[in-house]
Design an enzyme around this catalytic site. Structure first.
Site, PDB file in Angstrom:
ATOM      1  CD  GLU A 178      13.080 -16.059 -36.022  1.00 18.58           C
ATOM      2  OE1 GLU A 178      12.133 -14.704 -35.933  1.00 18.58           O
ATOM      3  OE2 GLU A 178      13.842 -16.179 -37.443  1.00 18.58           O
ATOM      4  N   GLY A 207       2.644 -14.920 -37.442  1.00 25.54           N
ATOM      5  CA  GLY A 207       1.133 -14.856 -37.319  1.00 25.54           C
ATOM      6  C   GLY A 207       0.778 -15.765 -37.285  1.00 25.54           C
ATOM      7  CG  ASP A 262       2.452 -10.663 -36.576  1.00 30.06           C
ATOM      8  OD1 ASP A 262       1.113 -10.546 -37.826  1.00 30.06           O
ATOM      9  OD2 ASP A 262       3.600 -10.856 -36.917  1.00 30.06           O
TER      10      ASP A 262
END
Length: 232
Positions: A11, A77, A199
């Protein structure tokens, strides 16, 4: 000076490559890269996974570098069907979904003795990030809403919950069940959280994550680099 935090190497590693590094400080087992990104003074750091690491890192940025604001960037997510993989969420506020002192009469997620459970993102920083994201990532959706965090990896659609789905959820010690979206209305220091969706936080996480993580990070890197240049 702007502080930029990511939980994992993936990241922040590209951002570190793009910056002009002046020095690297080691504090609390973390490496703080101090330098220039897109013309602005920044400190970029991988804090490690978990809320405690993020809190320690933020305190160091405040105490040792006197940063004016913090951007926490990373992947996460999605808890809403309309937010797709690759899209970006900019925080309006943040909440710890696994804070549970209900046994003492507090509401779910309420922090004892603080009288609150949400922490509001800085309005001007949030606006800057959302506007910049739409400029540099026009191909994806940009959403503003609540970011919920906890020391759990949510990979089960039942835990995620929601109408029209299997709604079950986090099981508390006393057997009560809660639904993240229903309870917390999902979507001090100036901050904003950026989350690129990697996701759907359901049973497909093992298939989605590795495939889409790189693309999600590409979006956040492009965004943070451009936003740094606008940071006043």
């Amino acid at each position: 000076m702007l502080g930029i935090i990511g939980a994992m190497d993936q990241e922040v590693s590209i951002l570190k490559e793009k910056m002009e590094v002046k020095k690297i400080d080691k504090r609390a087992s973390m490496e703080f890269y101090v330098g220039i990104l897109n013309g602005k003074e920044v400190v970029i750091v991988k804090c490690g996974v978990g809320k405690v690491n993020a809190a320690v890192c933020t305190q160091i940025l405040a105490d040792c570098y006197q940063v004016e604001a913090v951007i926490n960037t990373g992947v996460a997510g999605s808890l809403r069907a309309e937010i797709n993989i690759g899209d970006i969420v900019v925080s309006t506020d943040a909440l710890q979904h696994d804070m549970d002192a209900t046994g003492f009469g507090y509401e779910p997620a309420e922090i004892p003795l603080m009288g609150k459970k949400t922490f509001e993102a800085d309005a001007s920083l949030r606006s800057l990030i959302a506007e910049t994201c739409r400029e540099v990532n026009p191909e994806i959706g940009v959403f503003e809403g609540r970011v919920v965090s906890g020391d759990q990896f949510i990979s089960d659609g039942d835990v995620k919950g929601g109408p029209g789905q299997n709604v079950c959820t986090i099981l508390h010690r006393d057997g009560r069940r809660s639904d993240l979206r229903r309870q917390h209305g999902l979507i001090r220091f100036p901050f904003v959280i950026i989350r690129a969706i990697s996701d759907k936080a359901d049973g497909s996480a093992h298939m989605d994550y590795s495939e889409f993580e790189a693309k999600a990070i590409e979006h956040t890197v492009r965004l943070v680099e451009a936003a740094a240049a606008k940071f006043a």
